[in-house]
Enzyme design. Sequence first.
Site, PDB file in Angstrom:
ATOM      1  N   ASP A 197       0.828  -1.208   0.000  1.00 48.80           N
ATOM      2  CA  ASP A 197       0.000   0.000   0.000  1.00 48.80           C
ATOM      3  C   ASP A 197       0.865   1.262   0.000  1.00 48.80           C
ATOM      4  O   ASP A 197       1.836   1.361   0.750  1.00 48.80           O
ATOM      5  CB  ASP A 197      -0.902  -0.018   1.244  1.00 48.80           C
ATOM      6  CG  ASP A 197      -1.800   1.193   1.340  1.00 48.80           C
ATOM      7  OD1 ASP A 197      -2.708   1.312   0.517  1.00 48.80           O
ATOM      8  OD2 ASP A 197      -1.571   2.016   2.251  1.00 48.80           O
ATOM      9  N   GLU A 239       0.553  -0.711  -5.101  1.00 47.31           N
ATOM     10  CA  GLU A 239      -0.538   0.269  -5.058  1.00 47.31           C
ATOM     11  C   GLU A 239       0.102   1.641  -5.184  1.00 47.31           C
ATOM     12  O   GLU A 239       0.595   2.205  -4.218  1.00 47.31           O
ATOM     13  CB  GLU A 239      -1.332   0.146  -3.760  1.00 47.31           C
ATOM     14  CG  GLU A 239      -2.650   0.921  -3.780  1.00 47.31           C
ATOM     15  CD  GLU A 239      -2.561   2.314  -3.140  1.00 47.31           C
ATOM     16  OE1 GLU A 239      -3.448   3.133  -3.413  1.00 47.31           O
ATOM     17  OE2 GLU A 239      -1.618   2.555  -2.369  1.00 47.31           O
TER      18      GLU A 239
END
Length: 523
Positions: A197, A239
């Site tokens: 992330d 991401e």
Amino acid sequence: MSWFKNAVFYEVPVYAFRDSNGDGVGDFAGLTEKLDYFEWLGVDCLWLTPFYGSPLRDGGYDVSDYTSVLPRYGDLDDVRRFVAGLHDRGMRVIADMPINHTSDAHPWFKAARQPDSPTRDWYVWTDDPDQWSEARVIFVDTHDSNWTWDEEAGAYFWHRFFSHQPDLNFDNPGVREAVKDVVRFWLDVGFDGLRLDAIPYLYERDGTNGENLPETHAYIKEIRAMVDAEYEDRILVAEANQWPDDVVEYFGDGDECHMAFHFPVMPRLFLAVATGDASPVIDILSRTPAIPDDAQWGIFLRNHDELTLEMVSYDERAFMLETYAPDPSMRKNIGIRRRLAPLLGGDRRKIELLTGLLLSLPGSPFLYYGDEIGMGDIHTLEDRDGVRTPMQWNAGPGAGFSDADPGSLYLPLVESDRYGPPSVNVAAARGDTTSLLHTVRRLLEVRPPLFGTASFEPVAMPDSRVFAFRRVDGDDEILVAANMSAETARIDFDGLKVDLVTGNRVESELGPYGFVWAAASGA
């Protein structure tokens, strides 16, 4: 290793799918109860949002303990049973791993705040809140600075997201090794990969915007080398909400991430169906650089966050906000906090059209839980909670999600007449072979493997309302045509073609918002 190239992914928060013990919160035991559903639907790999120790101020992305399971979700044995159950059914699972920042409740940060702490530089501190002013503020609706003063530490700490999420200092060797150990921990548990992330923001440097820095890529290469050396068939997913020219760097030379999300495709799909013009989608794909042979894009329509409009023009953003979020309460950051079905006005034709395109455009598709049945949202809830409401299994008081009193659920059930559990639920949809659920299942069943590997070639059509393209892999070819308008449109395919979805011969006209996956007769 290329299983991820042909995989259909399914994103699900643990808390949202099934509550096994009646406490109003979904858990791993509940997920395990629903393994048969995942198998029946036909998905290949689940993506779980964070389930680690956390104060839950940001849906679990504020991690306070990387190697524990939040007790409300179960324990490590529950996780292992779930992962083993998936594997027994031939499916896989990846876990979301926020490595850019921790919660301010993490013991690492608590220790770093102390005067003369030996681990002070596990985080990023300054006495000058104007330092690195070139770095943009991401959450512009809640913050005006990336620095927050900490009274106990007597300094400002750096955060690219919420102020309760201090960024780790990856210049510190201890941090780099600790993050590698976290990766090892969950791969040892049995996960088939990790979604990394917010990785564009790992490092900070003077005179830069603090994004996509060379040091970041060097560290991701270190993680990839470790994963390749110590594990088999595991993947890393980047991401990085950036332009394709920047994101493609996260593949490296096949030595960084195996996959990366292609964020700019998503808003352009909604723009295309609103305007009847596919040129924005064609344009962004034409501007997408080639990627290594062993890499893959991840594409999606919706997920747990807002529909971001960062990477469209000012005029396009204004148009999409007016079209898809006319009520200001539907907006969040630079985007829209709505689910797929409400975004499209519940129009079954549009939902199926965009789903058909998602499954046939270059990359591996990611579905969002509940979108396969047309679930709605509650856009008035805090932050992005409106798109994270309980899965709707049946029309009962707790929607089959929980036996708890509906008023005690982690979030309320959707109550609208159109999208609430009495109208939209899995049990009713499974019992109706004409339902959206059965259509999605059929699409997953007949989706050809070449959609994951083939080249993309736009095709001109006599009707400008038609978005057409070829997917070609050697001698194999499928021609996709999608009518982006509310009127019947003409299509022109050379030779006899059969629609893979219906099994019928492709006709010369395509109905409103219709699409075909056309293969040569007998293919």
